[in-house]
Design a protein around this motif. Structure first.
Motif, PDB file in Angstrom:
ATOM      1  N   HIS A   1       0.821  -1.197   0.000  1.00  0.00           N
ATOM      2  CA  HIS A   1       0.000   0.000   0.000  1.00  0.00           C
ATOM      3  C   HIS A   1       0.863   1.259   0.000  1.00  0.00           C
ATOM      4  O   HIS A   1       2.025   1.239   0.426  1.00  0.00           O
ATOM      5  CB  HIS A   1      -0.871   0.057   1.264  1.00  0.00           C
ATOM      6  N   ASN A   2       0.269   2.348  -0.441  1.00  0.00           N
ATOM      7  CA  ASN A   2       0.785   3.668  -0.128  1.00  0.00           C
ATOM      8  C   ASN A   2       0.421   3.940   1.333  1.00  0.00           C
ATOM      9  O   ASN A   2      -0.757   4.036   1.674  1.00  0.00           O
ATOM     10  CB  ASN A   2       0.164   4.714  -1.057  1.00  0.00           C
TER      11      ASN A   2
ATOM     12  N   GLU B   1      -7.690   3.353  -1.551  1.00  0.00           N
ATOM     13  CA  GLU B   1      -6.344   2.786  -1.607  1.00  0.00           C
ATOM     14  C   GLU B   1      -6.384   1.261  -1.581  1.00  0.00           C
ATOM     15  O   GLU B   1      -5.663   0.589  -2.324  1.00  0.00           O
ATOM     16  CB  GLU B   1      -5.511   3.310  -0.433  1.00  0.00           C
TER      17      GLU B   1
ATOM     18  N   ASN C   1      -1.862   6.963   2.242  1.00  0.00           N
ATOM     19  CA  ASN C   1      -3.265   6.785   1.873  1.00  0.00           C
ATOM     20  C   ASN C   1      -3.980   5.859   2.852  1.00  0.00           C
ATOM     21  O   ASN C   1      -5.096   6.150   3.298  1.00  0.00           O
ATOM     22  CB  ASN C   1      -3.376   6.218   0.457  1.00  0.00           C
TER      23      ASN C   1
END
Length: 328
Positions: A145-146, A161, A149
């Motif tokens: 993941h980011n 996300e 986000n």
């Protein structure tokens, strides 16, 4: 944008959600307290009407049907799912187990995965109401993941996300399956969250992608809990990887950060017996009402110390040092 929930009073579930709640406990379906091992039972992420919590699931799906951002993010995942599987080539390319194992993980990364591991698929990972899938080997794919986000949870930015990463995971699994089929071998992609027939987390643990955390999700030595999974089942001749014990389980035994961050207090602070195995477990009947009422959740994932950017590597070293010193 960061949107954190600070609870000054104990959280109470939305009556609209609870009116749809079935008589049976999700924890009972999951097998909490059961001493005997058995196949998992479907409890939530299945939209074909075969679960007790179908009404709750569709409440979740429908409450944001007019939200253009969320609708667009869901469509991202629909595109790779709609991609057709190619026919299996009649010409079967021959390589050694080691050559295929190295090549298939290389191809997984080229097709978008951030990590890949291999394990032998176990029948007990198949839901009890589904047939055993075809394929001796499970290729497990991880997608980071980011963090910024995801750290907006439970804001819709976090939900979007998650859908972006599920879409990326689905696309990579489909592309990898098609590549294997072009080499002359069976391959079947499995994408979350509606995997329908298989459990992914125990396979990913066996394939060396991480350990189970107190929050019921995995902890990876690089990404922490900040990632999603997909799977490709195949009969391509492969060598399995080894499970990766880097100390996160011991860390979780003393850490309460995710449990303290959970508004409905759904994270058990001690391991529970679930279908004959003592492991970390999240109270379904507390977690899902909060999740549904807030579009999504995931607060526990960025809260996990292992998830914070740049921290996991230091924690791996710390836990290795403690082990060398014989410190529990």
């Amino acid at each position: 944008m960061t949107s954190k929930i600070t609870e000054e009073v104990p959280w109470e579930p939305n009556p609209e959600v609870m009116k749809l709640w079935p008589d049976i406990s999700g924890n009972m379906i999951n097998g909490i307290g059961e001493q005997e091992k058995h196949a998992p039972r479907p409890v939530f992420w299945r939209a074909d009407g075969t679960i007790s919590h179908t009404d709750v699931l569709f409440y979740f799906y429908n409450r944001d049907k007019d939200n253009e951002r969320i609708t667009a993010s869901r469509k991202l995942r629909e595109k790779p799912i709609a991609m057709p599987l190619v026919d299996i080539s009649a010409e079967q390319i021959a390589k050694t187990f080691a050559e295929w194992s190295e090549l298939v993980k290389k191809m997984a990364l080229e097709m978008g995965a951030d990590q890949a591991g291999i394990c032998e698929y176990q029948p007990e990972w198949t839901y009890e109401d589904r047939p055993q899938p075809i394929g001796k080997w499970a290729i497990m794919l991880a997608f980071a993941h980011n963090y910024d986000n995801l750290n907006t949870a439970p804001h819709e930015d976090a939900y979007i996300e998650v859908m972006v990463q599920y879409a990326r995971a689905a696309k990579s699994a489909k592309l990898l399956a098609n590549w294997i089929r072009e080499q002359g071998w069976h391959a079947d992609p499995k994408m979350g969250p509606n995997t329908e027939d298989v459990l992914m987390i125990p396979a990913a643990i066996e394939a060396g992608l991480g350990q189970l955390g107190k929050h019921g999700s995995m902890i990876n030595r690089k990404f922490g809990s900040n990632f999603r999974l997909s799977m490709v089942l195949t009969d391509l001749p492969l060598n399995p990887d080894q499970a990766d014990d880097f100390g996160s389980d011991e860390f979780c035994q003393n850490c309460q950060i995710c449990a303290n961050a959970c508004p409905p207090d759904a994270i058990f602070r001690e391991k529970q017996m679930v279908r004959g195995e003592k492991k970390w477990y999240v109270d379904f009947d507390k977690c899902i009402p909060y999740f549904v009422d807030n579009k999504c959740c995931g607060l526990c994932l960025p809260a996990c110390p292992w998830s914070r950017p740049g921290i996991a590597e230091n924690l791996v070293q710390k836990m290795a040092k403690r082990k060398d010193q014989g410190i529990d």
